[in-house]
Design a protein around this motif. Structure first.
Motif, short mmCIF file in Angstrom:
data_model
loop_
_atom_site.label_atom_id
_atom_site.label_comp_id
_atom_site.label_asym_id
_atom_site.label_seq_id
_atom_site.Cartn_x
_atom_site.Cartn_y
_atom_site.Cartn_z
N THR A 128 0.83 -1.21 0.00
CA THR A 128 0.00 0.00 0.00
C THR A 128 0.86 1.25 0.00
OG1 THR A 128 -0.17 -0.05 2.41
CG2 THR A 128 -1.91 -1.14 1.18
N HIS A 129 1.82 1.33 0.90
CA HIS A 129 2.68 2.51 0.99
C HIS A 129 3.89 2.37 0.07
CE1 HIS A 129 1.08 3.15 5.38
NE2 HIS A 129 0.13 3.28 4.46
N ASN A 130 4.39 3.52 -0.39
CA ASN A 130 5.58 3.55 -1.24
C ASN A 130 6.74 4.17 -0.48
OD1 ASN A 130 4.07 2.81 -3.78
ND2 ASN A 130 3.08 4.76 -3.32
N GLN A 131 7.94 3.67 -0.75
CA GLN A 131 9.13 4.21 -0.09
C GLN A 131 10.16 4.68 -1.12
OE1 GLN A 131 7.84 1.08 1.24
NE2 GLN A 131 6.78 2.38 2.72
N ALA A 132 11.01 5.59 -0.67
CA ALA A 132 12.16 6.02 -1.45
C ALA A 132 13.34 6.13 -0.50
CB ALA A 132 11.90 7.37 -2.13
N VAL A 133 14.50 5.69 -0.95
CA VAL A 133 15.71 5.72 -0.12
C VAL A 133 16.83 6.40 -0.89
CG1 VAL A 133 17.43 4.34 1.11
CG2 VAL A 133 15.05 3.58 1.05
N ILE A 134 17.49 7.32 -0.24
CA ILE A 134 18.66 8.00 -0.81
C ILE A 134 19.84 7.75 0.12
CG2 ILE A 134 19.68 10.22 -1.46
CD1 ILE A 134 16.83 11.26 -1.93
N ALA A 135 20.94 7.22 -0.43
CA ALA A 135 22.14 6.96 0.35
C ALA A 135 23.29 7.79 -0.22
CB ALA A 135 22.49 5.47 0.32
N ILE A 136 23.89 8.61 0.62
CA ILE A 136 24.99 9.49 0.20
C ILE A 136 26.29 8.96 0.78
CG2 ILE A 136 25.88 11.85 0.25
CD1 ILE A 136 23.01 12.83 0.57
N ASN A 137 27.23 8.61 -0.08
CA ASN A 137 28.49 8.03 0.34
C ASN A 137 29.35 9.08 1.03
OD1 ASN A 137 30.88 6.64 0.66
ND2 ASN A 137 30.83 5.73 -1.40
N LEU A 138 29.64 8.87 2.31
CA LEU A 138 30.43 9.85 3.07
C LEU A 138 31.86 9.95 2.58
CD1 LEU A 138 29.18 9.12 6.71
CD2 LEU A 138 28.26 10.70 5.01
N ALA A 139 32.33 8.91 1.87
CA ALA A 139 33.70 8.95 1.36
C ALA A 139 33.90 10.10 0.38
CB ALA A 139 34.04 7.61 0.68
N PHE A 141 32.84 12.97 0.76
CA PHE A 141 32.86 14.23 1.49
C PHE A 141 33.90 14.22 2.61
CE2 PHE A 141 28.74 13.61 -0.39
CZ PHE A 141 28.44 14.85 -0.96
N GLY A 142 34.90 13.37 2.46
CA GLY A 142 35.99 13.34 3.43
C GLY A 142 36.02 12.11 4.30
N GLY A 143 34.99 11.27 4.23
CA GLY A 143 34.96 10.05 5.02
C GLY A 143 34.22 10.21 6.32
N ILE A 144 33.90 9.08 6.96
CA ILE A 144 33.07 9.10 8.16
C ILE A 144 33.77 9.79 9.32
CG2 ILE A 144 33.87 6.80 8.90
CD1 ILE A 144 31.05 6.34 10.00
N GLU A 145 35.11 9.67 9.41
CA GLU A 145 35.81 10.33 10.52
C GLU A 145 35.73 11.84 10.39
OE1 GLU A 145 37.07 7.86 8.77
OE2 GLU A 145 37.29 6.22 10.23
N ALA A 146 35.99 12.35 9.18
CA ALA A 146 35.94 13.80 8.96
C ALA A 146 34.51 14.33 9.13
CB ALA A 146 36.47 14.14 7.58
N ILE A 147 33.55 13.61 8.58
CA ILE A 147 32.16 14.02 8.72
C ILE A 147 31.75 14.00 10.19
CG2 ILE A 147 29.76 13.38 8.24
CD1 ILE A 147 31.12 14.59 5.83
N GLY A 148 32.16 12.95 10.89
CA GLY A 148 31.83 12.84 12.31
C GLY A 148 32.43 13.96 13.13
N GLU A 149 33.66 14.33 12.79
CA GLU A 149 34.32 15.42 13.54
C GLU A 149 33.58 16.73 13.35
OE1 GLU A 149 38.64 17.74 13.69
OE2 GLU A 149 38.46 15.85 12.62
N ARG A 150 33.17 17.01 12.12
CA ARG A 150 32.43 18.26 11.87
C ARG A 150 31.06 18.23 12.54
NH1 ARG A 150 34.87 17.72 6.56
NH2 ARG A 150 32.93 16.98 5.61
N SER A 151 30.41 17.05 12.51
CA SER A 151 29.10 16.92 13.13
C SER A 151 29.20 17.08 14.64
CB SER A 151 28.50 15.56 12.78
OG SER A 151 27.25 15.38 13.40
N ARG A 152 30.24 16.49 15.24
CA ARG A 152 30.41 16.60 16.70
C ARG A 152 30.78 18.02 17.11
NH1 ARG A 152 32.66 11.51 15.70
NH2 ARG A 152 34.79 12.31 15.69
#
Length: 209
Positions: A128-139, A141-152
């Motif tokens: 009945t319901h429809n879904q959409a998924v968007i996945a953005i590769n953190l690599a 944008f600098g990788g998960i460590e760099a993204i995490g540092e900016r987010s924190r």
């Protein structure tokens, strides 16, 4: 990855200026993982309240703000049961929530060719319901460590200026940690059902406390 998840729903929300069911509350969710810190995440619908939250409040005998929605006669109500019984919740922030609900309709139904609006069968669930998924590769944008540092860094500045603020995902992380350490308390009826289905499926059932 930064994950974005959108889902259309059957009509459970009014349109701005209206009081009947006009469009789904069309939730969206996002999650941004961070190394060594709780995942920044949220799951929210475009109405002032989800139907699940209203059901829980109705069972607990709680009231809701009158601006959350109208009863089946079009009158503002503070009774969550009246919102569920032929009433309708309003879009959060009125036209802004409605616009976001239309965005979700566009991503999940219009672009994919699925049912939209009043074409979606009521009752919810599979098919009945429809879904959409968007996945953005953190690599990219600098990788998960760099993204995490900016987010924190952002989180740290928010917490320094606004004491007591709770970021989306922190409560879920705390609940998960507590559950892993202490287990999850369930009712006898649910335990019986799980044990029954575990026997049918040949899987391990819930361990008693």
């Amino acid at each position: 990855f930064l994950g974005l998840v959108f889902s259309s729903t059957d009509a459970g929300m009014s349109v701005p200026g209206g009081h009947g069911l006009g469009i789904g509350n069309n939730p969206l969710g996002f999650a941004l993982p961070q190394v060594g810190y709780p995942t920044l995440m949220a799951d929210l619908c475009m109405a002032y309240s989800s139907l699940g939250n209203l059901k829980a409040m109705a069972q607990a005998g709680q009231s809701v703000p009158s601006y959350w929605g109208n009863d089946k006669h079009g009158n503002p109500t503070t009774d969550p049961a009246a919102l569920l019984d032929g009433g309708a919740t309003h879009p959060m922030a009125e036209h802004q929530g409605f616009a976001l609900a239309l965005l979700v309709e566009s991503l999940t139904g219009v672009m994919a060719g699925g049912p939209t609006g009043d074409q979606i069968a009521p009752g919810g669930g599979i098919n009945t319901h429809n879904q959409a998924v968007i996945a953005i590769n953190l690599a990219a944008f600098g990788g998960i460590e760099a993204i995490g540092e900016r987010s924190r860094d952002l989180a740290g500045r928010l917490k320094a200026k606004h004491h007591g603020i709770r970021l989306p995902g922190e409560r879920s992380h705390a609940c998960m940690k507590k559950s892993l350490e202490e287990g999850v308390e369930i009712s006898d009826a649910l335990a019986k059902t799980l044990i029954e289905w575990s026997g049918r499926l040949g899987t391990q059932g819930p361990a008693p406390a």
